[in-house]
Design a protein around this motif. Sequence first.
Motif, PDB file in Angstrom:
ATOM      1  N   SER A 268       1.275   0.292   8.202  1.00  0.00           N
ATOM      2  CA  SER A 268       1.095  -0.776   7.216  1.00  0.00           C
ATOM      3  C   SER A 268       1.420  -0.339   5.791  1.00  0.00           C
ATOM      4  O   SER A 268       1.465  -1.188   4.898  1.00  0.00           O
ATOM      5  CB  SER A 268      -0.352  -1.289   7.267  1.00  0.00           C
ATOM      6  OG  SER A 268      -1.267  -0.286   6.835  1.00  0.00           O
ATOM      7  N   TYR A 269       1.639   0.952   5.604  1.00  0.00           N
ATOM      8  CA  TYR A 269       1.949   1.447   4.257  1.00  0.00           C
ATOM      9  C   TYR A 269       3.444   1.343   4.002  1.00  0.00           C
ATOM     10  O   TYR A 269       4.257   1.600   4.895  1.00  0.00           O
ATOM     11  CB  TYR A 269       1.482   2.890   4.094  1.00  0.00           C
ATOM     12  CG  TYR A 269      -0.025   3.012   4.033  1.00  0.00           C
ATOM     13  CD1 TYR A 269      -0.682   2.986   2.810  1.00  0.00           C
ATOM     14  CD2 TYR A 269      -0.776   3.120   5.194  1.00  0.00           C
ATOM     15  CE1 TYR A 269      -2.064   3.081   2.747  1.00  0.00           C
ATOM     16  CE2 TYR A 269      -2.167   3.205   5.141  1.00  0.00           C
ATOM     17  CZ  TYR A 269      -2.809   3.180   3.915  1.00  0.00           C
ATOM     18  OH  TYR A 269      -4.173   3.256   3.861  1.00  0.00           O
ATOM     19  N   ARG A 270       3.800   0.986   2.771  1.00  0.00           N
ATOM     20  CA  ARG A 270       5.236   0.849   2.480  1.00  0.00           C
ATOM     21  C   ARG A 270       5.909   2.180   2.182  1.00  0.00           C
ATOM     22  O   ARG A 270       7.124   2.296   2.247  1.00  0.00           O
ATOM     23  CB  ARG A 270       5.492  -0.140   1.354  1.00  0.00           C
ATOM     24  CG  ARG A 270       4.901   0.169  -0.014  1.00  0.00           C
ATOM     25  CD  ARG A 270       5.266  -0.967  -0.985  1.00  0.00           C
ATOM     26  NE  ARG A 270       4.542  -0.932  -2.230  1.00  0.00           N
ATOM     27  CZ  ARG A 270       5.021  -0.454  -3.376  1.00  0.00           C
ATOM     28  NH1 ARG A 270       6.239   0.067  -3.417  1.00  0.00           N
ATOM     29  NH2 ARG A 270       4.295  -0.497  -4.481  1.00  0.00           N
TER      30      ARG A 270
ATOM     31  N   THR B  32      -3.908   4.999  -1.317  1.00  0.00           N
ATOM     32  CA  THR B  32      -4.857   5.709  -0.466  1.00  0.00           C
ATOM     33  C   THR B  32      -4.489   7.181  -0.448  1.00  0.00           C
ATOM     34  O   THR B  32      -3.312   7.532  -0.309  1.00  0.00           O
ATOM     35  CB  THR B  32      -4.814   5.166   0.976  1.00  0.00           C
ATOM     36  OG1 THR B  32      -5.110   3.765   0.952  1.00  0.00           O
ATOM     37  CG2 THR B  32      -5.827   5.890   1.868  1.00  0.00           C
TER      38      THR B  32
ATOM     39  N   ILE C  63      -3.222   7.380   7.898  1.00  0.00           N
ATOM     40  CA  ILE C  63      -2.002   6.625   7.631  1.00  0.00           C
ATOM     41  C   ILE C  63      -1.579   5.850   8.872  1.00  0.00           C
ATOM     42  O   ILE C  63      -1.795   6.284  10.017  1.00  0.00           O
ATOM     43  CB  ILE C  63      -0.860   7.549   7.143  1.00  0.00           C
ATOM     44  CG1 ILE C  63       0.314   6.695   6.605  1.00  0.00           C
ATOM     45  CG2 ILE C  63      -0.399   8.487   8.264  1.00  0.00           C
ATOM     46  CD1 ILE C  63       1.394   7.494   5.915  1.00  0.00           C
TER      47      ILE C  63
ATOM     48  N   THR D 227      -1.375  -3.124  -6.132  1.00  0.00           N
ATOM     49  CA  THR D 227      -0.980  -2.049  -5.225  1.00  0.00           C
ATOM     50  C   THR D 227      -2.183  -1.172  -4.901  1.00  0.00           C
ATOM     51  O   THR D 227      -2.943  -0.781  -5.784  1.00  0.00           O
ATOM     52  CB  THR D 227       0.115  -1.174  -5.858  1.00  0.00           C
ATOM     53  OG1 THR D 227       1.244  -1.998  -6.157  1.00  0.00           O
ATOM     54  CG2 THR D 227       0.546  -0.062  -4.912  1.00  0.00           C
ATOM     55  N   THR D 228      -2.337  -0.871  -3.610  1.00  0.00           N
ATOM     56  CA  THR D 228      -3.409   0.003  -3.159  1.00  0.00           C
ATOM     57  C   THR D 228      -2.854   1.410  -2.944  1.00  0.00           C
ATOM     58  O   THR D 228      -1.820   1.575  -2.285  1.00  0.00           O
ATOM     59  CB  THR D 228      -4.013  -0.504  -1.833  1.00  0.00           C
ATOM     60  OG1 THR D 228      -4.522  -1.826  -2.033  1.00  0.00           O
ATOM     61  CG2 THR D 228      -5.139   0.406  -1.361  1.00  0.00           C
TER      62      THR D 228
ATOM     63  N   ALA E 240       4.986   6.794   1.998  1.00  0.00           N
ATOM     64  CA  ALA E 240       4.057   7.922   1.942  1.00  0.00           C
ATOM     65  C   ALA E 240       4.631   8.954   0.984  1.00  0.00           C
ATOM     66  O   ALA E 240       5.811   9.311   1.081  1.00  0.00           O
ATOM     67  CB  ALA E 240       3.846   8.523   3.321  1.00  0.00           C
TER      68      ALA E 240
ATOM     69  N   LYS F  67       0.833  -1.204   0.000  1.00  0.00           N
ATOM     70  CA  LYS F  67       0.000   0.000   0.000  1.00  0.00           C
ATOM     71  C   LYS F  67       0.871   1.260   0.000  1.00  0.00           C
ATOM     72  O   LYS F  67       1.905   1.294   0.660  1.00  0.00           O
ATOM     73  CB  LYS F  67      -0.897   0.012   1.247  1.00  0.00           C
ATOM     74  CG  LYS F  67      -1.847  -1.171   1.353  1.00  0.00           C
ATOM     75  CD  LYS F  67      -2.851  -0.983   2.486  1.00  0.00           C
ATOM     76  CE  LYS F  67      -2.187  -0.862   3.846  1.00  0.00           C
ATOM     77  NZ  LYS F  67      -3.177  -0.691   4.938  1.00  0.00           N
ATOM     78  N   ILE F  68       0.412   2.255  -0.733  1.00  0.00           N
ATOM     79  CA  ILE F  68       1.090   3.555  -0.791  1.00  0.00           C
ATOM     80  C   ILE F  68       0.101   4.625  -0.357  1.00  0.00           C
ATOM     81  O   ILE F  68      -1.057   4.622  -0.798  1.00  0.00           O
ATOM     82  CB  ILE F  68       1.614   3.855  -2.208  1.00  0.00           C
ATOM     83  CG1 ILE F  68       2.719   2.856  -2.598  1.00  0.00           C
ATOM     84  CG2 ILE F  68       2.148   5.283  -2.308  1.00  0.00           C
ATOM     85  CD1 ILE F  68       3.141   2.944  -4.049  1.00  0.00           C
ATOM     86  N   PHE F  69       0.559   5.505   0.511  1.00  0.00           N
ATOM     87  CA  PHE F  69      -0.302   6.600   0.983  1.00  0.00           C
ATOM     88  C   PHE F  69       0.135   7.893   0.285  1.00  0.00           C
ATOM     89  O   PHE F  69       1.331   8.189   0.193  1.00  0.00           O
ATOM     90  CB  PHE F  69      -0.179   6.770   2.498  1.00  0.00           C
ATOM     91  CG  PHE F  69      -1.330   7.509   3.124  1.00  0.00           C
ATOM     92  CD1 PHE F  69      -2.374   6.822   3.722  1.00  0.00           C
ATOM     93  CD2 PHE F  69      -1.385   8.892   3.114  1.00  0.00           C
ATOM     94  CE1 PHE F  69      -3.450   7.496   4.308  1.00  0.00           C
ATOM     95  CE2 PHE F  69      -2.439   9.587   3.674  1.00  0.00           C
ATOM     96  CZ  PHE F  69      -3.481   8.885   4.280  1.00  0.00           C
TER      97      PHE F  69
ATOM     98  N   VAL G 229       6.742   5.401   8.380  1.00  0.00           N
ATOM     99  CA  VAL G 229       7.000   4.871   7.040  1.00  0.00           C
ATOM    100  C   VAL G 229       7.895   5.851   6.283  1.00  0.00           C
ATOM    101  O   VAL G 229       7.973   7.032   6.647  1.00  0.00           O
ATOM    102  CB  VAL G 229       5.676   4.633   6.270  1.00  0.00           C
ATOM    103  CG1 VAL G 229       4.764   3.693   7.052  1.00  0.00           C
ATOM    104  CG2 VAL G 229       4.975   5.956   5.983  1.00  0.00           C
TER     105      VAL G 229
END
Length: 611
Positions: free
Chosen positions: A487-489, A476, A484, A473-474, A491, A426-428, A529
């Motif tokens: 859990s995000y890889r 957000t 955030i 890939t998610t 930001a 996941k990417i924020f 992150v």
Amino acid sequence: MNHTLRRRLSRAAVPLLLLTVLIGPTAPASAAVLPYQDPSLPVPTRVADLLSRMSLDEKLGQMTQAERASATPADVTAYRLGSILSGGGSAPSPNTAASWADMYDNLQRAALATPLAIPMVYGVDAVHGHNNVVGATIFPHNIGLGATGDPALVQQIGRAVAEEVSGTGVDWDFAPCLCVARDDRWGRTYESFGETPDIPAAMTTIITGLQGTALGGPASVLATAKHYIGDGGTTVGDDQGDTQLTEAQLRSVHLPPFQAAVSRGVGSVMISYSSWNGVKLHGNRYLITDVLKGELGFSGFVVSDWNGIDQIDGQSGFTAAEVTASINAGIDMVMVPTAWKTFLTTLKAEVQNGRITLARVDDANRRILTKKFELGLFERPLTDRSYTPTVGGTTHRALARQAVSRSQVLLKNAGGVLPLARDGGKIFVAGRSADNIGYQSGGWTVSWQGGSGAITPGTTILQGIRAAVGSGTTVTYNQRGTGIDGSYRAAIAVVGETPYAEGQGDRTTSMGLDRDDLRTLDTLRKAGVPVIVVLVSGRPLDVAAQLPNWNALLAAWLPGTEGAGVADVLFGAVAPTGKTPMTWMTSLSQQPINAGDGKTPLFPQGFGLTY
């Protein structure tokens, strides 16, 4: 069918109609053509013949430029106006390419209805694409193009802009800005290709792109080197302020880009609002007539800036003395957006009383008319609508996307966090500039100072990120970073300046990120992150204090409508090759800071990492 032939066929009826009006329907074709109407004759011969037929009022009209909202087609005919312009954000309704073409043609027909049928020339500030037109391709502002270090790419952009401008009828672009921005507090820093003269001089290739190899070819648009001279060198970056330099310094820093522009055959030069050692440029005969026209051999025409002659004496409202000072200094066409009738009356009186010679009036007309003949306006006065579909077209948007990716400057990449993998996890994404076409395009976009939101069609940086990632890939998005967690890889924070143009863009007390951006970045950092900052700005910002908290920093400048070009670099489809054309300060107190001045920068001019 080639464009040149198509243009001639599509407009062929216009000169014949005019000839019928001028000499009657029964005359044979050979008798119909006066020397100035004969395209087989040399341009100087045509100019001399036309000048010999012109009244004083017709000559003074050629020297006058009015704003479209202040001059009707009837005014163009009655006052023999030589030029109309659109100020920033001044557009027909609806603001479409076709409406622009219709407006242009209506005004041009009014010019052709005058006894001598001299066409008008229409000017716009198409400074990063045809930016007054909704739906046009918006390219990176000049600071980003300077970062590409690619004059050939910039020439391609000039050609694309010329096609879009031509598709709306317009034939004169108030670009490029060849300022050498020496103080980042100046609100026009993003209009500069770089802080040293070599970069703007190299990027004068855009003039060849706009005009073509010669005026009058397919989609040939008159270019303007501006603002002559020293506008980027004012004390504390004060817009329209005073450039306090010796003549040797002025020549070494600020003159070379104009020398390069003249060598490329630029058709017009616009004078700067600023002063040189306390004397307004609009009245400086030495720099305009002796240096530009004499020493540099500039053969085009000189135009004032918007109401620029009104600033010569520092008082509101132009005077007869200011009119005389500006014309005698060497200004050939005067941009008087609203008070053009008063200007015409004043100019005529000054000529009649001998303060302005008829020889100076004839010189100005000769320069203006030469460019009109060279542009082919007498043969092809109306819009070539074969170019109208190019406005915002896919080919130009692809070129803009390429320019965006080439303009990105990677300033920090700790631990090789970039490029991001397209697949997995996941990417924020956060930041107010992530999903905002207006913010990423900056000033001079649809309106003068720019705006917020979906002001024109395009791809936001967020949309580019979403399109770049793989199906697994998610992505957000929350503007403030809310939601955030660990859990995000990664930001991605897209932060920076909100749009501005001249005057309103001057920043003297702070050049850092504002409270909202800093709060968003703090929220992301607390999640633990990696934080990748994409900086959307018209100049280097004061970020040294925050930089240690960021894993990566990418200077995106003001990329325009094709935000996917930023994502191309973030995800490694394109490796970053951009180099900062400006020296990056460690603090505001260092301003002005430039290459070779001995100050220790955060990043030197020419710095840029790659993968």
